[in-house]
Design an enzyme around this catalytic site. Structure first.
Site, PDB file in Angstrom:
ATOM      1  N   GLY A  85      47.754 -12.877 -49.514  1.00  0.00           N
ATOM      2  CA  GLY A  85      49.183 -12.753 -49.237  1.00  0.00           C
ATOM      3  C   GLY A  85      49.982 -13.150 -50.460  1.00  0.00           C
ATOM      4  CB  SER A  86      53.496 -14.083 -50.826  1.00  0.00           C
ATOM      5  OG  SER A  86      53.536 -15.135 -49.894  1.00  0.00           O
ATOM      6  CB  THR A  87      52.179 -16.288 -55.579  1.00  0.00           C
ATOM      7  OG1 THR A  87      51.358 -15.231 -56.102  1.00  0.00           O
ATOM      8  CG2 THR A  87      51.997 -17.526 -56.437  1.00  0.00           C
ATOM      9  CD  GLU A  88      57.908 -18.253 -50.811  1.00  0.00           C
ATOM     10  OE1 GLU A  88      57.998 -17.020 -50.956  1.00  0.00           O
ATOM     11  OE2 GLU A  88      58.671 -18.927 -50.103  1.00  0.00           O
ATOM     12  CD  GLU A 104      53.384  -8.809 -55.745  1.00  0.00           C
ATOM     13  OE1 GLU A 104      53.653  -9.843 -55.118  1.00  0.00           O
ATOM     14  OE2 GLU A 104      52.257  -8.283 -55.735  1.00  0.00           O
ATOM     15  CD  GLU A 110      41.256 -12.527 -53.886  1.00  0.00           C
ATOM     16  OE1 GLU A 110      41.901 -12.217 -54.910  1.00  0.00           O
ATOM     17  OE2 GLU A 110      40.063 -12.871 -53.917  1.00  0.00           O
ATOM     18  N   GLY A 140      50.458 -18.865 -50.568  1.00  0.00           N
ATOM     19  CA  GLY A 140      49.183 -19.365 -51.091  1.00  0.00           C
ATOM     20  C   GLY A 140      49.326 -20.788 -51.627  1.00  0.00           C
ATOM     21  CE  LYS A 158      49.039 -15.550 -39.576  1.00  0.00           C
ATOM     22  NZ  LYS A 158      49.836 -14.464 -38.988  1.00  0.00           N
ATOM     23  CB  CYS A 162      48.089  -7.429 -54.512  1.00  0.00           C
ATOM     24  SG  CYS A 162      46.470  -6.883 -53.990  1.00  0.00           S
TER      25      CYS A 162
END
Ligand code: TAP
Length: 476
Positions: A227-230, A380, A249, A232, A174, A283
């Site tokens: 992608g973003s930590t959120e 970030e 990641e 993830g 995706k 990143c």
């Protein structure tokens, strides 16, 4: 190769079941240049079912040598199509064409590496206490969902697809909504190179619809996400229900540490591109620079000088180093950080504005005197902004470096070998470079500590991550 415009399922392009389409905007011109089908949950069902059939129907049992042959052919065909891939990447995210070509070549190199890795990959025999014969097997998992971001759409898709296929899995890829074209091209090229239908499906569509449906699907055995930590964190929560394997990641706020004994002139010349490359949407961007006080002022002067020489502009020109940001929204989010930096007392040494009237451009920006608790020092930003600070004491500097919730990458500049080793051990991050900013090597593991992620891309570690480990004991 034509501009892709549909989902790639079961070895062919097709419209989304709902007929929905998303428009793509060229960030350098702000104009719509094409539309692409947007998958929904019915398409996820069809793609996962087809991938499961392809896995059970032969891909998992194919002789390793045959799998390697197909991966080598994919690599060769990707090299033949470098110009197309580079052009699609440039159009959809504004990546400068020279970088886009390099990244297309990197994707091919990733397939070559994992094609070669297949013959080196296996289990162990173990001398167990009760005698007999004990051995381990690395077995494929089934269908893997790979969810990737828009900043390095093509290479990151290859980082996930190649080792997953090499290990005998089928993949549903995706891409981010902003960057579906090169993922679709990968699906088409892989099939043309001999990958059987269904082994790789590509489903552009919204994260909250397609992403969530994939992560929740009972036949998906592993989710590999960048992608973003959120997001993830959200994926890890959804995956917990079925104890799905995940690798993540995520974000970063990577330090660039310059000691006075370093070749600090070289560090100052090289460091701007360690944060501003890809217009800072990286990143691994070295966005916090710590400089030992005795060389701080000359270092800043040289860093600012090198930044002002960077060529910002039209991504179609081969000399362009920084293109536009990916979208109006991404630029607005970075500008909000700059407003906050100004309000909280930081000084802008250069940049801070929009250099061109058209396109989502933002000048590379150097901040000084950012407060230790300010957002621009801690969070970030994911744009062309760096903050530089002096330090006096190594231990205090390292406490600040490690106070970050992130731990993805970082650089250390020093000529003192003991210091290089001591500081490399002390910095809490998954990837470090000494007297360099190089973070990504196809052969070496890449990933983060703490909220920067879980698991590793690249190297043999990534391939292990796409297998289940089985132990078999045979009585003598
Ligand atoms: P995200 O918003 O996290 O999007 C990444 C991917 O996840 C996209 O394909 C997105 O789809 C999808 N997604 C969004 N919501 C989802 C959900 N609820 N369930 C499943 N999938 C979902 O990040 P981004 O803005 O594209 O990328 C920027 C971030 O990625 C930064 O924080 C950056 O540090 C991080 N990043 C990390 C790395 C590594 S290697 N650690 C590399 C690149 C980027 P849509 O596009 O449709 O929303």
């Amino acid at each position: 190769m034509k501009l892709p415009g549909q989902l790639y399922v079961d070895g062919a392009y097709r419209e989304a079941a709902s007929g929905a389409r998303t428009s793509l905007i060229n960030p350098a011109t702000e104009a719509e240049f094409t539309t692409v089908s947007a998958a929904g949950t019915a398409d996820v069902e069809a793609a996962v079912a087809s991938a499961q059939r392809a896995w059970e129907g032969g891909w998992r049992d194919l002789a390793p040598g045959k799998r390697a042959e197909i991966l080598y052919r994919i690599a060769r065909l990707l090299r033949d199509y470098v110009e197309h891939i580079a052009e699609f990447e440039m159009l959809q995210i504004g990546k400068p064409i020279a970088d886009a070509r390099d990244e297309a070549g990197l994707g091919a190199r990733v397939f070559e590496y994992y094609a070669g890795a297949i013959s080196q990959f296996g289990g162990q025999t173990l001398p167990v206490a009760r005698g007999g014969f004990d051995f381990t097997l690395r077995q494929s998992m089934g269908v893997v969902a790979a969810i990737v971001p828009w900043n390095f759409p093509f290479p990151i898709a290859c980082w996930k697809v190649a080792p997953a296929l090499a290990a005998g899995n089928c993949v549903v890829l995706k891409p981010a909504s902003l960057s579906p074209l090169t993922a679709l091209a990968l699906g088409e090229i892989a099939h043309a190179a001999g990958l059987p239908a269904g082994v790789l499906q590509v489903l552009p569509g919204s994260g909250s619809v397609v992403g969530d449906a994939l992560v929740s699907h009972p036949l998906i055995r592993k989710v590999s996400f960048t992608g973003s930590t959120e997001v993830g964190r959200h994926i890890m929560g959804l995956a917990a229900k079925d104890i799905k394997r995940v690798s993540l990641e995520l974000g970063g706020k990577s330090p660039n540490i310059v000691f006075a004994d370093a070749d600090w002139q070289k560090a100052a010349d090289n460091s701007p591109m360690s944060v501003f490359a890809n217009t800072g949407q990286d990143c691994c961007a070295r966005s916090r620079v710590y400089v030992e006080r005795s060389v701080y002022e000359p270092f800043v002067e040289r860093f600012v000088g090198a930044t002002q020489k960077l060529i910002v502009g039209d991504p179609t020109h081969t000399e362009t180093q920084l293109g536009p940001m990916v979208s109006a929204g991404q630029r607005a989010s970075v500008e909000a950080y700059l407003d906050d930096a100004r309000k909280t007392g930081a000084t802008i040494a250069c940049g801070g504005g929009r250099p061109l009237a058209k396109g989502y451009y933002l000048s590379p920006t150097v901040l000084l005197n950012a407060g230790a608790d300010s957002k621009c020092w801690r969070e970030e930003i994911f744009g062309p902004v760096v903050a530089i600070t002096p330090f006096d004491d190594e231990a205090a500097m390292l406490r600040d470096v490690n106070a970050s919730p992130y731990g993805l990458s970082g650089s250390i500049w020093t000529q003192n070998l003991s210091r290089a080793l001591r500081v490399s051990r002390a910095v809490q991050s998954g990837v470090l470079s000494v007297n360099s900013h190089s973070s990504v090597h196809v052969e070496a593991p890449f990933g983060g500590f703490k909220t920067s992620g879980l698991g590793r891309d690249l190297g043999m570690s990534a391939m292990e991550g796409y297998t289940e480990l089985k132990n078999v004991y045979v009585a003598e």
